[in-house]
Design an enzyme around this catalytic site. Structure first.
Site, PDB file in Angstrom:
ATOM      1  N   GLY A   1       0.818  -1.216   0.000  1.00 23.88           N
ATOM      2  CA  GLY A   1       0.000   0.000   0.000  1.00 23.88           C
ATOM      3  C   GLY A   1       0.848   1.259   0.000  1.00 23.88           C
ATOM      4  O   GLY A   1       2.070   1.208  -0.178  1.00 23.88           O
ATOM      5  N   TYR A   2       0.190   2.387   0.216  1.00 20.50           N
ATOM      6  CA  TYR A   2       0.909   3.651   0.094  1.00 20.50           C
ATOM      7  C   TYR A   2       1.842   3.915   1.269  1.00 20.50           C
ATOM      8  O   TYR A   2       2.977   4.349   1.088  1.00 20.50           O
ATOM      9  CB  TYR A   2      -0.077   4.800  -0.073  1.00 20.50           C
ATOM     10  CG  TYR A   2      -0.845   4.724  -1.374  1.00 20.50           C
ATOM     11  CD1 TYR A   2      -0.226   4.296  -2.541  1.00 20.50           C
ATOM     12  CD2 TYR A   2      -2.182   5.082  -1.442  1.00 20.50           C
ATOM     13  CE1 TYR A   2      -0.924   4.218  -3.746  1.00 20.50           C
ATOM     14  CE2 TYR A   2      -2.887   5.022  -2.639  1.00 20.50           C
ATOM     15  CZ  TYR A   2      -2.251   4.580  -3.787  1.00 20.50           C
ATOM     16  OH  TYR A   2      -2.943   4.521  -4.960  1.00 20.50           O
TER      17      TYR A   2
ATOM     18  N   CYS B   1      -2.691   9.828  11.166  1.00 28.09           N
ATOM     19  CA  CYS B   1      -2.106  11.024  10.557  1.00 28.09           C
ATOM     20  C   CYS B   1      -2.823  12.302  10.987  1.00 28.09           C
ATOM     21  O   CYS B   1      -2.176  13.319  11.265  1.00 28.09           O
ATOM     22  CB  CYS B   1      -2.080  10.891   9.043  1.00 28.09           C
ATOM     23  SG  CYS B   1      -3.677  10.604   8.265  1.00 28.09           S
TER      24      CYS B   1
ATOM     25  N   ASN C   1       0.695  13.052   5.262  1.00 25.06           N
ATOM     26  CA  ASN C   1       0.074  11.930   5.965  1.00 25.06           C
ATOM     27  C   ASN C   1       0.839  10.622   5.805  1.00 25.06           C
ATOM     28  O   ASN C   1       0.811   9.778   6.691  1.00 25.06           O
ATOM     29  CB  ASN C   1      -1.367  11.733   5.485  1.00 25.06           C
ATOM     30  CG  ASN C   1      -1.462  11.548   3.984  1.00 25.06           C
ATOM     31  OD1 ASN C   1      -0.937  12.364   3.233  1.00 25.06           O
ATOM     32  ND2 ASN C   1      -2.108  10.492   3.542  1.00 25.06           N
TER      33      ASN C   1
END
Lengths: 346, 346, 346, 346
Positions: free
Chosen positions: C11-12, C145, C313
């Site tokens: 994922g990111y 975040c 984030n």
């Protein structure tokens, strides 16, 4: 009032068809279908239809007879459903690629499509070039959005014998052309900054442009087509790089050809330098409209003629042309229900 | 046909006023002024007006008498030009901040504005709350776009005695609210990714919201207002964080208050969960429209009532309300010329 | 070299953990897992890792022992896999919400999470506030975040007794925080122009901010939290609206409190007016960095103190803080591997 | 440490030069000039330099002697100031267009530029093609960003004799290439949604590509160049449409030519299908990096070879190549100070 239904109205082109039909003074929208949204109100997936209708989506199989049917299904679906669908309406306007090409061309570009020779012929619905045929047509196929922009740019020059057959079409497109179904390439973090030539060769609109140019302008071009995704939602800009087939009378000759071609057509406009603070065709101020803007530039030294064509892929490139065709088929004024002229800035 | 002129029509709000007036069935647009674009056609700075008019901008001083004048000049300009401008029209609708506040409040928030006590009073043009006064008004001041959104959210709760005076308004805004004049903060590379609370305290709309709430809802709030620039062009989203002044009858009480307040008003809509795939007020599908969408949520445990209000700052927040007021002043149907319902996706 | 593995790296946040670890001078990246991309090279889903590694993703079950494990799985997954995962590494840094809250709080905000009292306690990994505990920790939970940004803004004022318990946190966020899995709300045409308060009440970070403020600043606040999606990919801006608990010594008192709190901390910066052409905290120039920028403003008349906090984030709000914690746990320099200072314009 | 100064460092390319030099291990940044920001700290216009330097901008005339000077002034300015500037440094790396073309070509494309035959020759700083010359150069001219991308795509095919002289280059560019000075076309509301072929013919990079191809690949092409503004800030995508000069050995021949050309070059990469979830050259994941990504596709039937080249206009297309050239001139490792490999998603 003409009773019109929309088959496959849950996607983006379908949503725009609904918007235009709901505001059309000569039309009664009688039904809209969507498998995904069956039972939901039209505004459930389409927030811009809030307060416009109390209709709810029906499943495809519940389609009832109507005067005119607009079909907005994924390519291949109308062909597959043809035996049933064709009994529901005497006139059909299709937004998919199923009936844009002749049999042999279609089989070549859509090799997996179920297609048999018994299928009917559709009129190619490019109103500025096939108006007469649309008027008498039973079935009309709306052109692909990028092909539509490219053809409006290229056809006048081709018909006038001004350009050579080798033509480069570099098309830029927003994300809405990819439809309403999420996938990785349309996931916002992946797509928001995309500047991505996602189809450098082999795009199916190649065949559509080549075929339509041959039929409508009498010249079979070699279209060198590439499609690039840009960071916007709506809109297509087609940059057509063509090359002079003979010495131009003067640098303004292509402009005159374009201007005279579209002089009587209400939805195509030729932009001229100095007439605007920003005299470039751009999709943004055309969003929501059925208009196409064109500009032409000449590099006399290198013999290049560049035509840029901008339009809204969901309206002039889809739903708006469907309504335009509907107006022609019904003998209504060409611009009826298509009066919106855009917003700026956007 | 009512003869309407627009003073200061070269900017974004002015461009939208022109768009709406040109399509308005009861209005003849007789003149539009712009110092910068004097002599140019209306579509020179406004590409969405292409083909809509052959009128050219006049300089401000060339303004001729008309029935109704819409003024869209920078704040302070109408006050300065009042002796001349006021002779040109019996009715004036102003989009600037010059006449939104009473004298003392104005002097406090706009200390450098030239203002004398001889200036006339303008009706505060928030149609859902001052419709009757607008109908009989000679002069109407259109609210500020962020104040407009915040007031539509806050006033029903305040009037119903549901909320305490301490209210936080966190407003998010696109770039078009800053006008058409380039500067560093609006330079695309600086603004394109901006997520910037550019006015955390001291924003002038604070006074406008406090003052209008006192007059229209009978409660003087302490408005804690912040404005944040977001990466879009059009649109305002005002998030109003209010606090229950008493135990709610149930969690749906604020929703009922909002719904009953706006039941008869054609341009304000309350969104409800489950009625939409995306039941959140958002400016995008409202772009170009005169509609405002609201939603209310309650944190019962902490006593917070949150109302989100979305609108297009240039239309519902400016030009559309001017036309709405014009309709009321002229005794026309409220929605005349304001039928556009938006686009999706955009 | 410390041998580090990443569980759930497709994922990111996982991609950013990989980026930082691959460039970290004291770390050897020994393994990365992803069910979806198992067998593929790390750069298959992560284009910014091209040329950085020849490693391929393993499935989760193939995880081998390592010195430190960074876990980036969806919330609930680490709890579920704890018996197996916890045997693989003596030290674990988790980016999910599984271990941020104490048992009772967790059960309340994540009622469907599988959680038993036998699970270990994690140190809350907010380095500017829990540095000492992280240094000796075996398990560290990286804050959410938006909570991270809000806490850096709020904690100094709360600890100093400057503000009352009622605090409004209006957080704005890009789309990357929603993860790499496509869905309708993140589909580009739906998300590109979104300005959408998608979680007006009930956001889980509410509990995290309340709980951490109580533990770290000695004040239990009532956090009124709303989250708004804005049209960007990376970045969070948290606007904290707080109210003075007592008369301020002067308008600069909150600024002094913030400045002295973070004076020795390399990743938190207080912006001051006039020091920059754009002295506002914004996520864009912080993209890719582990830095947080803060600014404070005071409305003396209404007693409001506004602190804006901006961060990336995926980095300061996730992967960067994981590496920051790793540095502290390993006794390395705090800023090691975290030197990137951002790009402008972007 | 090599003492380096930057003349004209207040703009975007200048800001990126400063960023790279401040982090470069072999460089001491001794001076930076800006008329507009003289007296201000470097981070006043450049937020990404916060905390990186205490240096302040000097006015241009205060430039002192240094080892290497990087000049980032508007085109024409370095020529005008040459007598003075050239005395300040033995080596100069220029980012403007002043010295990219030979005298006659320059006069043709920049007819208003002050230019005399006494001016020195600069080495054309395209490191993958002129590395040897840069190593021994006193003066280096960094290529234009769009020319840079187009040349990296075209030169290998041209040198291999694979393509015909007629080449269409359709370049797409973000807004940062237009510099830091606001004007109407870069005003956010006008530029945010722009998809605008703003220079269909006559772009100055035409001459640069033709000239460099002749000198570096031994073929004088006719470059048909158009530039289109897209809605992003950083990045260039150049789509080079070329046509096979002879039958290809097979469809992979162009790929082999590109791959072998750049095999030893650390900053140019050839993307291959299936190696990535998104195997298309895109500027976004290259933002901030000195890397260029290329992909090639062949339409065998129509004889077209399409090469797409993506890079960050401010880094690989400007500041990064300046530092690359600096490394070569100083005999340092080619990649020193240029290690950043980008962010995703962005």
């Amino acid at each position: 009032m003409t009773r019109v239904a929309v088959l496959g109205a849950g996607g983006y082109a379908g949503g725009e068809v609904l918007r235009l039909l709901l505001a059309h003074p000569a039309v009664e929208l009688v039904q809209a279908t969507s498998e995904q949204h069956a039972g939901k109100r039209l505004d459930f997936p389409h927030p811009h239809l809030r307060g416009q209708s109390t209709l709810r989506f029906a499943p495809h199989d519940a389609l009832e007879p109507c005067d005119v049917l607009v079909t907005c299904m994924p390519s291949g679906e109308l062909i597959r459903r043809w035996p049933q669908v064709s009994t529901r309406a005497g006139r059909i306007i299709d937004l998919s690629a199923d009936f844009r090409l002749e049999h042999a061309e279609h089989a070549r570009w859509y090799p997996r499509a179920p297609r048999s020779v018994e299928l009917p012929r559709f009129v190619y619905g490019l109103p500025e070039w096939t108006r007469d045929k649309i008027q008498g047509a039973r079935y009309v196929a709306v052109p692909g959005c990028m092909a539509h922009a490219a053809l409006l740019a290229l056809l006048p020059l081709a018909r006038a014998g001004l350009v050579r057959p080798e033509v480069v079409v570099d098309a830029k497109t927003g994300s809405s052309g990819g439809g309403a179904t999420p996938d990785r390439s349309s996931h916002h973090p992946e797509r928001a900054s995309a500047l991505r030539c996602y189809r450098p060769v082999g795009h199916r609109h190649t065949g559509e442009i080549e075929s339509a140019t041959e039929h409508l302008a009498g010249m079979r071009p070699n279209v060198h087509f590439s499609a690039t995704a840009v960071p916007s939602v709506r809109g297509v800009l087609a940059t057509v790089h063509a090359f002079a087939a003979r010495p131009l009378a003067d640098a303004a000759e292509p402009l005159r050809v374009l201007a005279s071609t579209y002089r009587e057509h209400p939805f195509v406009h030729i932009l001229r330098a100095n007439a605007s603070a920003s005299p470039f065709p751009e999709p943004a101020p055309l969003a929501g409209t059925n208009h196409c803007e064109l500009a032409v530039d000449v590099d006399a030294e290198r013999g290049r003629i560049v035509v840029n064509a901008a339009l809204d892929n969901l309206v002039k490139g889809a739903a708006g042309t469907a309504v335009h065709a509907l107006n022609l088929m019904l003998g209504r004024p060409e611009t009826e229900g298509l009066g919106f002229r855009g917003l700026h800035p956007l």
